[in-house]
Design a protein around this motif. Structure first.
Motif, mmCIF file in Angstrom:
data_model
loop_
_atom_site.group_PDB
_atom_site.id
_atom_site.type_symbol
_atom_site.label_atom_id
_atom_site.label_comp_id
_atom_site.label_asym_id
_atom_site.label_seq_id
_atom_site.Cartn_x
_atom_site.Cartn_y
_atom_site.Cartn_z
ATOM 1 N N SER A 156 0.815 -1.209 0.000
ATOM 2 C CA SER A 156 0.000 0.000 0.000
ATOM 3 C C SER A 156 0.852 1.264 0.000
ATOM 4 C CB SER A 156 -0.941 0.010 1.210
ATOM 5 O OG SER A 156 -0.214 0.126 2.413
ATOM 6 N N PHE A 157 2.130 1.130 0.333
ATOM 7 C CA PHE A 157 3.044 2.276 0.343
ATOM 8 C C PHE A 157 4.002 2.236 -0.847
ATOM 9 C CE2 PHE A 157 1.972 1.193 4.750
ATOM 10 C CZ PHE A 157 1.365 2.376 5.154
ATOM 11 N N GLN A 158 3.724 1.347 -1.805
ATOM 12 C CA GLN A 158 4.578 1.205 -2.987
ATOM 13 C C GLN A 158 3.750 1.318 -4.269
ATOM 14 O OE1 GLN A 158 6.019 -2.814 -2.186
ATOM 15 N NE2 GLN A 158 8.031 -2.000 -1.604
ATOM 16 N N ASP A 159 4.444 1.596 -5.380
ATOM 17 C CA ASP A 159 3.839 1.374 -6.691
ATOM 18 C C ASP A 159 4.170 -0.060 -7.061
ATOM 19 O OD1 ASP A 159 2.319 3.469 -7.611
ATOM 20 O OD2 ASP A 159 4.049 4.633 -8.270
ATOM 21 N N PHE A 160 3.361 -0.977 -6.592
ATOM 22 C CA PHE A 160 3.709 -2.391 -6.686
ATOM 23 C C PHE A 160 3.715 -2.862 -8.128
ATOM 24 C CE2 PHE A 160 2.432 -6.905 -6.722
ATOM 25 C CZ PHE A 160 3.494 -7.437 -6.019
ATOM 26 N N ASP A 161 4.804 -3.519 -8.472
ATOM 27 C CA ASP A 161 4.952 -4.140 -9.783
ATOM 28 C C ASP A 161 5.068 -5.642 -9.569
ATOM 29 O OD1 ASP A 161 5.940 -5.232 -12.196
ATOM 30 O OD2 ASP A 161 6.761 -3.284 -12.772
ATOM 31 N N PHE A 201 8.982 2.907 -3.450
ATOM 32 C CA PHE A 201 8.203 3.401 -2.313
ATOM 33 C C PHE A 201 7.584 4.755 -2.666
ATOM 34 C CE2 PHE A 201 7.837 5.695 1.723
ATOM 35 C CZ PHE A 201 7.127 4.778 2.485
ATOM 36 N N VAL A 202 6.259 4.912 -2.418
ATOM 37 C CA VAL A 202 5.573 6.163 -2.773
ATOM 38 C C VAL A 202 4.833 6.783 -1.584
ATOM 39 C CG1 VAL A 202 5.304 5.570 -5.216
ATOM 40 C CG2 VAL A 202 3.535 4.878 -3.559
ATOM 41 N N GLY A 203 5.028 6.248 -0.396
ATOM 42 C CA GLY A 203 4.396 6.813 0.795
ATOM 43 C C GLY A 203 2.882 6.637 0.803
ATOM 44 N N PHE A 204 2.173 7.735 1.074
ATOM 45 C CA PHE A 204 0.707 7.679 1.225
ATOM 46 C C PHE A 204 -0.031 8.067 -0.058
ATOM 47 C CE2 PHE A 204 2.304 8.078 5.528
ATOM 48 C CZ PHE A 204 1.514 7.172 6.230
ATOM 49 N N LYS A 205 0.632 7.917 -1.192
ATOM 50 C CA LYS A 205 0.037 8.299 -2.472
ATOM 51 C C LYS A 205 -1.288 7.571 -2.731
ATOM 52 C CE LYS A 205 0.890 7.911 -7.475
ATOM 53 N NZ LYS A 205 -0.149 6.909 -7.738
#
Length: 319
Positions: free
Chosen positions: A55-60, A70-74
């Motif tokens: 949930s805190f990543q742009d998971f690929d 890691f993208v934080g609370f995006k």
């Protein structure tokens, strides 16, 4: 003096350990069965919580958790911007609240009625019939309702018999205004019988001498229910209610998605269907995970709050 105290404490600890080992050996089969449950819970309920990181990543899916940026609370900010979010939250609260505040008391009432049956043969028949729908999948239940309410199904045929052959045939499954009724009645049909089991067990644990004493005092069956049965199962009712309150933000996905169709889905979205459509169907696993975590935290806070209120009002709580 200190050495004597330390020695006594050490002796007490050894004695307790010895008693514990004796109990473990005596109940080893029960502990073996329990261990399977603990392992199952750990593997399927706790290990997957590692995935919260998504949930805190742009998971690929190809890079995995360790390689995704890691993208934080995006994604939590993205949740708020989903157009159908407010409507889905309102629908979830509505559907779940109706089940909780109307369906739950119906289960208790049904358990009380079953307990009052004096013919054991008839009681077993009623229990068996009421339990059976629980073992059907939601897809099977939805199919039964679609068959019953179709244009030339039993519902419309009955209307034609009562109001004449010229009466307009309708399909309420395609009318959004009837969706809440479908959700409620299908849930009652499927779960009311199964839900009585724990309440009947609680009623069975009430001391029979209380009923005998009340009969001597001239109490009828209704007064016995009010003054003995209900107070006797009140702790069970409160605990089940508190735990059920945590599901207010978690509408039954299979039930909702089963009853939804092209005519109703725009007006009947719930949080779970939004997660499915915006997260899983579009491959946005990070958004779906963020939704799940936020939903879980909110549900915990609801249970915590309801538990606090219940303890203040009745002195009964989960913890």
């Amino acid at each position: 003096m200190k050495m004597t105290t330390i020695g006594a404490a050490s002796g007490a600890q050894k004695l307790n350990k010895g008693k514990t080992m004796i109990k473990i050996k005596h109940y080893k089969l029960l502990y073996l069965i329990l261990s399977m449950t603990v392992i199952w819970t750990f593997v399927f309920n706790y290990l997957p919580m590692v995935g919260i990181i998504m949930s805190f990543q742009d998971f690929d899916i190809f890079k995995g958790i360790t390689g995704s940026p890691f993208v934080g609370f995006k994604h939590y900010a993205d949740i708020i911007q989903i157009p159908a979010l407010r409507k889905s939250i309102a629908n979830t609260l509505l559907y779940s609240s109706v089940k909780l505040f109307i369906g739950f008391p119906l289960t208790v009432i049904f358990a009380l009625l079953l307990n009052e049956l004096r013919s054991m043969a008839f009681k077993r028949v009623v229990q068996t019939i009421s339990y059976l729908p629980h073992f059907l999948s939601w897809i099977a239940i939805v199919s039964l309702f679609y068959t019953f309410f179709e244009l030339y199904g039993p519902f419309n045929n009955l209307r034609a018999m009562l109001f004449g052959a010229d009466v307009e045939r309708i399909n309420i499954l395609m009318m959004p205004e009837h969706f809440l009724e479908l959700i409620f009645y299908s849930n009652v049909y499927k779960e009311i019988g199964w839900g009585t089991i724990i309440f009947l067990a609680a009623i069975a644990g009430i001391d029979p001498q209380l009923y005998e004493a009340s009969m001597v005092d001239g109490c009828g069956r209704f007064r016995q229910i009010v003054h003995i049965t209900l107070p006797g199962i009140l702790p069970t009712i409160m605990i089940i209610f508190i735990l059920s309150a945590g599901g207010v933000l978690n509408a039954n996905f299979e039930q909702i998605i089963g009853f939804q169709n092209l005519y109703t889905q725009e007006h009947t979205e719930v949080i779970n269907t939004i997660v499915y459509k915006y997260g899983l169907q579009q491959g946005n696993f990070s958004l779906a995970t963020a939704f799940g975590l936020a939903q879980g935290i909110a549900s915990f806070l609801i249970v915590y709050g309801v538990n606090k209120i219940a303890k203040k009002l009745s002195g009964i709580g989960v913890w």
